[in-house]
Design a protein around this motif. Structure first.
Motif, mmCIF file in Angstrom:
data_model
loop_
_atom_site.group_PDB
_atom_site.id
_atom_site.type_symbol
_atom_site.label_atom_id
_atom_site.label_comp_id
_atom_site.label_asym_id
_atom_site.label_seq_id
_atom_site.Cartn_x
_atom_site.Cartn_y
_atom_site.Cartn_z
ATOM 1 N N SER A 343 62.740 102.365 72.326
ATOM 2 C CA SER A 343 64.078 102.618 71.812
ATOM 3 C C SER A 343 64.543 104.020 72.143
ATOM 4 C CB SER A 343 64.100 102.395 70.295
ATOM 5 O OG SER A 343 65.389 102.577 69.778
ATOM 6 N N LEU A 585 69.469 94.814 62.361
ATOM 7 C CA LEU A 585 70.449 95.662 61.691
ATOM 8 C C LEU A 585 70.050 95.970 60.253
ATOM 9 C CD1 LEU A 585 73.870 94.218 62.928
ATOM 10 C CD2 LEU A 585 72.828 96.411 63.524
ATOM 11 N N ILE A 588 67.634 98.848 60.459
ATOM 12 C CA ILE A 588 68.304 100.073 60.888
ATOM 13 C C ILE A 588 69.146 100.640 59.745
ATOM 14 C CG2 ILE A 588 70.057 100.999 62.442
ATOM 15 C CD1 ILE A 588 69.072 99.027 64.564
ATOM 16 N N ARG A 592 68.729 104.213 57.836
ATOM 17 C CA ARG A 592 69.848 105.152 57.789
ATOM 18 C C ARG A 592 70.212 105.490 56.349
ATOM 19 N NH1 ARG A 592 75.487 104.929 57.574
ATOM 20 N NH2 ARG A 592 76.546 106.485 58.872
ATOM 21 N N GLU A 598 70.944 109.114 63.101
ATOM 22 C CA GLU A 598 71.441 107.902 63.756
ATOM 23 C C GLU A 598 70.422 107.325 64.722
ATOM 24 O OE1 GLU A 598 74.027 106.393 62.863
ATOM 25 O OE2 GLU A 598 74.899 107.919 61.563
ATOM 26 N N ARG A 599 69.968 108.110 65.686
ATOM 27 C CA ARG A 599 69.043 107.580 66.692
ATOM 28 C C ARG A 599 67.674 107.297 66.101
ATOM 29 N NH1 ARG A 599 70.244 109.843 72.758
ATOM 30 N NH2 ARG A 599 72.486 109.363 72.758
ATOM 31 N N SER A 601 67.134 106.292 63.110
ATOM 32 C CA SER A 601 67.259 105.035 62.362
ATOM 33 C C SER A 601 67.131 103.840 63.297
ATOM 34 C CB SER A 601 68.615 104.981 61.645
ATOM 35 O OG SER A 601 68.738 106.023 60.717
ATOM 36 N N VAL A 602 67.783 103.938 64.452
ATOM 37 C CA VAL A 602 67.705 102.845 65.425
ATOM 38 C C VAL A 602 66.274 102.671 65.913
ATOM 39 C CG1 VAL A 602 68.474 102.043 67.692
ATOM 40 C CG2 VAL A 602 70.098 103.142 66.144
ATOM 41 N N PRO A 659 69.865 99.029 71.294
ATOM 42 C CA PRO A 659 69.656 100.479 71.152
ATOM 43 C C PRO A 659 70.542 101.301 72.080
ATOM 44 C CG PRO A 659 67.763 99.425 72.215
ATOM 45 C CD PRO A 659 68.623 98.337 71.681
ATOM 46 N N MET A 662 74.041 101.333 70.415
ATOM 47 C CA MET A 662 74.007 102.111 69.172
ATOM 48 C C MET A 662 73.792 103.586 69.475
ATOM 49 S SD MET A 662 72.276 99.708 66.260
ATOM 50 C CE MET A 662 73.210 100.545 64.976
ATOM 51 N N ASN A 669 79.068 103.649 64.887
ATOM 52 C CA ASN A 669 78.599 102.289 64.624
ATOM 53 C C ASN A 669 78.979 101.837 63.214
ATOM 54 O OD1 ASN A 669 76.914 101.344 66.970
ATOM 55 N ND2 ASN A 669 75.860 103.276 66.548
#
Length: 704
Positions: A343, A585, A588, A592, A598-599, A601-602, A659, A662, A669
């Motif tokens: 990711s 999701l 994620i 979050r 942000e990244r 969390s992804v 990914p 996002m 997002n």
């Protein structure tokens, strides 16, 4: 440990009852399964195995009803008997015996093959008789006589229905051992029993529900294939997701009530949303006025709901029964796994990865743009069945004798019927037109023999021209026959498609908005789902329309794809793509809401669900891919397209495209207009206690 909103008092009491008294809960489940099996098990024999591919109120259906009302007979011969040999007396004897079969109004010799090697006998069935019972009796009447093959529409419908039952048994025999082995490898030890118990409960529970629905609305027998494949697949998906989350909580909280409550408040919530997305996607098939599509939509929506309920009831009981015994001996942090690293690697060059992935998927979807529609014809019947033997002989030696492509039912006087018959006889493609035949005081029948296939281009063009001719002359005429049914099917699909697509998109957006609070993520999910659907339908066209892998799959290509298969496959793939998107999701969003960037969390969400989603996709592809073993080609097509879509979504879309996009959009997002954000907060679907703070920290201004 992740902070989660506690379950409501009612759901908490139910969960604790299931967890604290697991044996009682499982005994209750066992009793339900026994009752469901006893009452719902016989549903296969009660479902319709014929029709459902044209609207019940179409011109072609009303034409057949008009003829049946006037004569008491079906509008075309339902039985076509092929008699080998040159002895004419043998053909006459067969006709006499066929006429004596209960439900057969009469039988006549209908000519000989071009090389005189065989002859035909046509049998007309009484309109009040059950055509499948008559077909079975006709086959029994000539059982053991190798020179006689019994075919026709009634026999084809009966044999397809019987074949579906055999295919279900074979698919189960093939899929169950593979699924059990894979479950042992993926779930590990005694945990492999969890999807098995939920799967059996789901399938039998759905059979019970469909038995009740069938009393009100007649369902198609083909829906059973969907129940078996999708029921097992969703049971595996949901239990795998719940078990994986429980193992994480087990490592942090131990075999406690809180571990179960946290699991059900997080993964359980995601399962509920997942079932909702699958159900709303498939229920949109009921918009189409075709019995086959309605049955598939109803069965698909029911099985999704039953799978979720079974998972959410049985899993807490199993967790309460075995607890710590379900832990894996080796646990690895998701943040250190290969999915986490993948990711981050994708998000280092998100634009390039997204562009390349999208271009490749568009290229794979391109064959779907040249799809050509073909009706369900004799090529759908296995070659070794008598209906197919007779059909092939008709095409090769009888120039279509035995099946009139275009039948016109006229209400009015003789002059009007004769005028229409004379005009129809001059139409291009019409080889022969019979004089208007009087059926009763006001009903007349005109039979048109048309060049080419019974539902081919020539026949379909003639249907349209006869209808135009009737309008021009003011004649009350309705057109029946295979070509007319196919034309009516296309018109029904075309008129209903915009509404179905709009409902599919709007309902999916609504469910995903309820889950995430974002308006961007749902729109992005719909676009990615559309790409996945395109790839699966491209594969369907590339294989079946182009006639590839015929030996491996055992089908006869007819130069096109059956359009209702296209729609069922599209709805299934869209539903399952959303299903896996919800799994990802959910994690994620949870990461979050807990305060991760942000990244991060992804990456954390993909790290913790990547292996789960891919494992679930493999298991579901096996369950639904078992359709490909069907002897009925249009059932095969659904299985192949869905398996391709599921695997592409799990290994390509969730691994690369999600990914990448996002990473590109970052905090955007999660954007939503202020009024929608307030509405979402008021509805109360938020999962984590950190949600409001996370909104405040990361929400961008409404104008970029």
């Amino acid at each position: 440990m992740t902070t989660t909103a506690p379950p409501t008092s009612r759901s908490r009491r139910l969960l604790l009852a299931l967890h604290d008294h697991p044996r009682r809960a499982l005994v209750a489940v066992f009793l339900f399964v026994v009752v469901a099996g006893a009452l719902g098990g016989p549903v296969a024999g009660a479902l319709d195995s014929d029709g459902g591919f044209a609207p019940a109120d179409s011109d072609s259906a009303r034409a057949a009803e008009r003829i049946e009302a006037a004569t008491g007979l079906e509008s075309s011969p339902g039985l076509v008997v092929l008699v080998d040999g040159t002895d004419r007396a043998r053909g006459d004897a067969v006709a006499d015996r066929l006429a004596g079969v209960p439900g057969v109004a009469g039988a006549v010799a209908a000519g000989r093959a071009r090389d005189a090697s065989s002859s035909l006998v046509l049998g007309t069935i009484e309109a009040s008789a059950a055509s499948e019972d008559v077909a079975a009796d006709a086959i029994d009447a000539f059982d053991g006589e190798d020179d006689v093959s019994v075919g026709g529409g009634a026999v084809a419908g009966m044999q397809i229905g019987d074949q579906v039952g055999e295919d279900l048994s074979r698919a189960e025999l093939l899929a169950f051992p593979v699924l059990l082995l894979l479950s042992l490898l993926i779930f590990g030890g005694r945990a492999a029993l969890l999807p098995l118990v939920v799967g059996i409960t789901t399938v039998l529970g759905t059979f019970l529900a469909l038995s009740g629905i069938n009393q009100v609305y007649g369902l198609s027998v083909f829906a059973l294939n969907l129940v078996i494949g999708l029921g097992l697949g969703l049971a595996i998906d949901y239990t795998l997701f719940l078990l994986t989350r429980y193992r994480e909580e087990l490592a942090e909280q131990g075999p406690t009530r809180e571990a179960v409550l946290t699991t059900m408040a997080t993964a359980g919530r995601t399962v509920a949303f997942s079932a909702a997305t699958v159900a709303v996607a498939l229920v949109t098939l009921t918009v189409f006025p075709l019995g086959f599509l309605k049955s598939m939509g109803i069965a698909g929506a029911v099985v999704a709901v039953v799978a979720a309920v079974a998972s959410l009831v049985i899993t807490p009981a199993i967790l309460g029964l075995w607890g710590a015994k379900l832990a894996r001996r080796r646990t690895a942090s998701g943040s250190e796994g290969r999915w986490y690293r993948l990711s981050h690697a994708v998000m280092r060059r998100p634009g390039a990865v997204a562009a390349v992935t999208a271009v490749v998927m568009l290229a794979l979807a391109a064959p779907a743009l040249r799809a050509e529609w073909s009706p369900i014809d004799a090529t759908a019947v296995p070659e070794d069945l008598s209906a197919r033997v007779v059909s092939d002989a008709l095409a090769a030696q009888y120039d279509g004798t035995g099946s009139t492509p275009v039948t016109v039912a006229v209400t009015g006087d003789e002059a009007g019927a004769s005028t229409l018959a004379d005009g129809a006889a001059t139409l291009p493609g019409v080889v022969e037109a019979t004089p208007a035949q009087r059926l009763d005081a006001t009903t007349w029948q005109v039979d048109l023999t048309v060049s080419g296939d019974a539902a081919g281009d020539d026949a379909r063009r003639v249907v349209g021209e006869v209808r135009d001719l009737a309008d021009a002359t003011g004649t009350d005429a309705l057109v029946a026959g295979p070509a007319a049914e196919f034309v009516d099917q296309q018109d029904a699909i075309g008129s209903s498609l915009p509404l179905a697509v709009a409902l599919l998109v709007l309902l999916t957006l609504l469910v995903l908005w309820l889950m995430t609070g974002s308006v961007v993520l749902p729109v992005k999910a719909v676009v990615m789902n559309a790409l996945t659907v395109g790839v699966s339908l491209g594969a369907l066209t590339w294989v079946y329309q182009d006639g590839r892998f015929t030996g491996l799959l055992g089908y006869t290509p007819n130069g096109g794809v059956e359009p209702t298969d296209f729609l069922v496959a599209a709805a299934l793939v869209f539903a399952l793509s959303t299903d896996y998107g919800v799994f990802l999701l959910g994690r994620i969003k949870e990461a979050r809401d807990a305060g991760l960037g942000e990244r991060e969390s992804v990456a954390t969400g993909l790290g913790r669900t990547g292996s789960v989603v891919t494992a679930a996709a493999i298991l579901l592809a096996v369950a639904i891919g078992a359709f490909s073993t069907s002897e009925i080609s249009f059932i095969q097509q659904i299985g192949i397209a869905t398996a391709v879509g599921v695997l592409v979504d799990a290994f390509v879309v969730r691994s690369l495209l999600v990914p990448a996009l996002m990473g590109l959009l970052g905090k955007w997002n999660w954007w939503s207009p202020m009024w929608l954000r307030r509405l979402h907060d008021r509805i109360g679907f938020s999962e984590g206690g950190a949600h409001p703070a996370a909104y405040g920290e990361t929400e961008p201004a409404r104008t970029p």
